[in-house]
Design a protein around this motif. Structure first.
Motif, PDB file in Angstrom:
ATOM      1  N   ILE A  92      56.540  49.779-100.834  1.00 57.38           N
ATOM      2  CA  ILE A  92      55.157  50.252-100.922  1.00 57.38           C
ATOM      3  C   ILE A  92      54.884  51.364 -99.909  1.00 57.38           C
ATOM      4  O   ILE A  92      53.736  51.675 -99.626  1.00 57.38           O
ATOM      5  N   SER A  93      55.946  51.962 -99.390  1.00 57.15           N
ATOM      6  CA  SER A  93      55.822  53.062 -98.433  1.00 57.15           C
ATOM      7  C   SER A  93      56.300  54.359 -99.073  1.00 57.15           C
ATOM      8  O   SER A  93      57.084  54.348-100.013  1.00 57.15           O
ATOM      9  N   ARG A  94      55.834  55.469 -98.537  1.00 60.91           N
ATOM     10  CA  ARG A  94      56.279  56.773 -99.030  1.00 60.91           C
ATOM     11  C   ARG A  94      57.543  57.198 -98.288  1.00 60.91           C
ATOM     12  O   ARG A  94      57.605  57.116 -97.067  1.00 60.91           O
ATOM     13  N   TRP A  95      58.529  57.629 -99.044  1.00 58.16           N
ATOM     14  CA  TRP A  95      59.808  58.059 -98.493  1.00 58.16           C
ATOM     15  C   TRP A  95      59.909  59.590 -98.603  1.00 58.16           C
ATOM     16  O   TRP A  95      60.008  60.114 -99.723  1.00 58.16           O
ATOM     17  N   PRO A  96      59.925  60.310 -97.517  1.00 54.12           N
ATOM     18  CA  PRO A  96      60.145  61.752 -97.624  1.00 54.12           C
ATOM     19  C   PRO A  96      61.536  62.076 -98.165  1.00 54.12           C
ATOM     20  O   PRO A  96      62.518  61.384 -97.855  1.00 54.12           O
ATOM     21  N   LEU A  97      61.614  63.116 -98.972  1.00 56.84           N
ATOM     22  CA  LEU A  97      62.893  63.655 -99.438  1.00 56.84           C
ATOM     23  C   LEU A  97      63.445  64.549 -98.335  1.00 56.84           C
ATOM     24  O   LEU A  97      62.789  65.500 -97.920  1.00 56.84           O
ATOM     25  N   THR A  98      64.630  64.248 -97.829  1.00 55.05           N
ATOM     26  CA  THR A  98      65.188  64.984 -96.704  1.00 55.05           C
ATOM     27  C   THR A  98      66.267  65.985 -97.106  1.00 55.05           C
ATOM     28  O   THR A  98      66.560  66.920 -96.367  1.00 55.05           O
ATOM     29  N   GLU A  99      66.881  65.777 -98.289  1.00 59.49           N
ATOM     30  CA  GLU A  99      67.950  66.684 -98.716  1.00 59.49           C
ATOM     31  C   GLU A  99      68.115  66.584-100.224  1.00 59.49           C
ATOM     32  O   GLU A  99      67.985  65.497-100.806  1.00 59.49           O
ATOM     33  N   ALA A 100      68.380  67.709-100.863  1.00 56.70           N
ATOM     34  CA  ALA A 100      68.703  67.729-102.288  1.00 56.70           C
ATOM     35  C   ALA A 100      69.675  68.874-102.518  1.00 56.70           C
ATOM     36  O   ALA A 100      69.428  70.004-102.113  1.00 56.70           O
ATOM     37  N   LYS A 101      70.811  68.562-103.151  1.00 52.72           N
ATOM     38  CA  LYS A 101      71.829  69.583-103.364  1.00 52.72           C
ATOM     39  C   LYS A 101      72.631  69.258-104.614  1.00 52.72           C
ATOM     40  O   LYS A 101      72.450  68.208-105.237  1.00 52.72           O
TER      41      LYS A 101
END
Length: 288
Positions: free
Chosen positions: A90-99
């Protein structure tokens, strides 16, 4: 991160804000609320994951996909008032990397912000391509031992759960939540089990790492490989149970079964300060 790479776009799906990830091999959707994978559709197959059409919406927990139960499973070792399955879902997870990898597989990494009173860091990696590879990594930042239970609570979509079977469990001991007892599995798992037919809420203990979900009505075999886990939860609420769940249609139980790569029951992880633990799963599909 502010800029999304090619093939990763924002959209609203089933009323949920999600990232759509397109690869040469599959399409997936991920909600940053809960760090929750919602959909994984390999080319040539229907979605492997199930989301309730009547799910609650953020900020409540999403019913379906792959909820992350962490830093405890259920309420193991927690007071009665604790949030079911922990705060991660129920928490927001930041996106830290996408490749992208060379073959077009998408790799996404998310991180759960630290929470007061929980001396653990949590990161997730998703590899989306011909198969799905998902892992959650816990790092103990505190100064005293910590007992961790957790699960990747995967809702697998099936055409008819009453025909489905799960291999890889025969002869294993399991704790049954319905009667509080411990039993031994005879044959493959199915809802036709004469000991407790029509429903399932079991923690299998001392498991291996490969399980096949056979879905004859859907004409496919879903394979689940688990790592960093010696327990597997198999859950389907059955007809009466589904009717009592507010964010699930009364007949919703017919089209999913949860196979949950877990560290639960006797498989709890005792983390010393500075130690890490990785729980991961690989999901693939083939025609029957």
């Amino acid at each position: 991160m502010n800029t999304l790479p090619d093939g990763v776009t924002s959209e609203t799906w089933c009323g949920i804000e999600a990232l759509r990830v397109e690869t040469p091999f599959s399409v997936a959707r991920i909600s940053l609320h809960g760090g929750q994978l919602l959909s994984f559709t390999p080319n040539g197959f229907d979605d492997l994951l199930w989301v309730s059409p009547t799910t609650s919406l953020p900020p409540k927990a999403i019913r379906g996909g792959v909820p992350v139960c962490w830093p405890y499973f259920g309420k193991q070792g927690q007071p009665d008032g604790a949030v079911q399955h922990g705060h991660a879902r129920i928490s927001r997870w930041p996106l830290t990397e996408a490749k992208r990898e060379a073959d077009g597989t998408a790799v996404l990494k998310l991180a759960l912000p630290l929470r007061d009173g929980v001396p653990l860091e949590l990161q997730m990696s998703l590899h989306i391509g011909r198969e799905l590879r998902q892992s959650i990594d816990t790092l103990h930042r505190g100064d005293a031992p910590y007992r961790l239970t957790q699960a990747l609570h995967t809702y697998f979509r099936v055409a008819d759960v009453t025909q489905a079977t799960v291999t890889g469990l025969e002869g294993l001991r399991y704790d049954d939540k319905y009667d509080g007892g411990t039993h031994v599995q005879s044959g493959d798992w199915s809802l036709r089990d004469p000991r407790d037919p029509g429903r399932s809420d079991r923690i299998y203990i001392g498991t291996g790492h490969r399980f096949d979900l056979l879905d004859p009505a859907g004409g496919r075999r879903i394979r689940l490989d688990t790592f960093g886990s010696r327990s597997l939860v198999v859950w389907n609420p059955g007809e009466a149970g589904a009717a009592a769940i507010g964010d699930m249609p009364d007949d919703g139980w017919r089209t999913f079964v949860c196979l949950e790569a877990a560290n639960a029951s006797d498989d709890a992880i005792e983390l010393e300060p500075g130690q890490r633990h990785r729980l991961s799963q690989v999901v693939s599909v083939a025609a029957l």
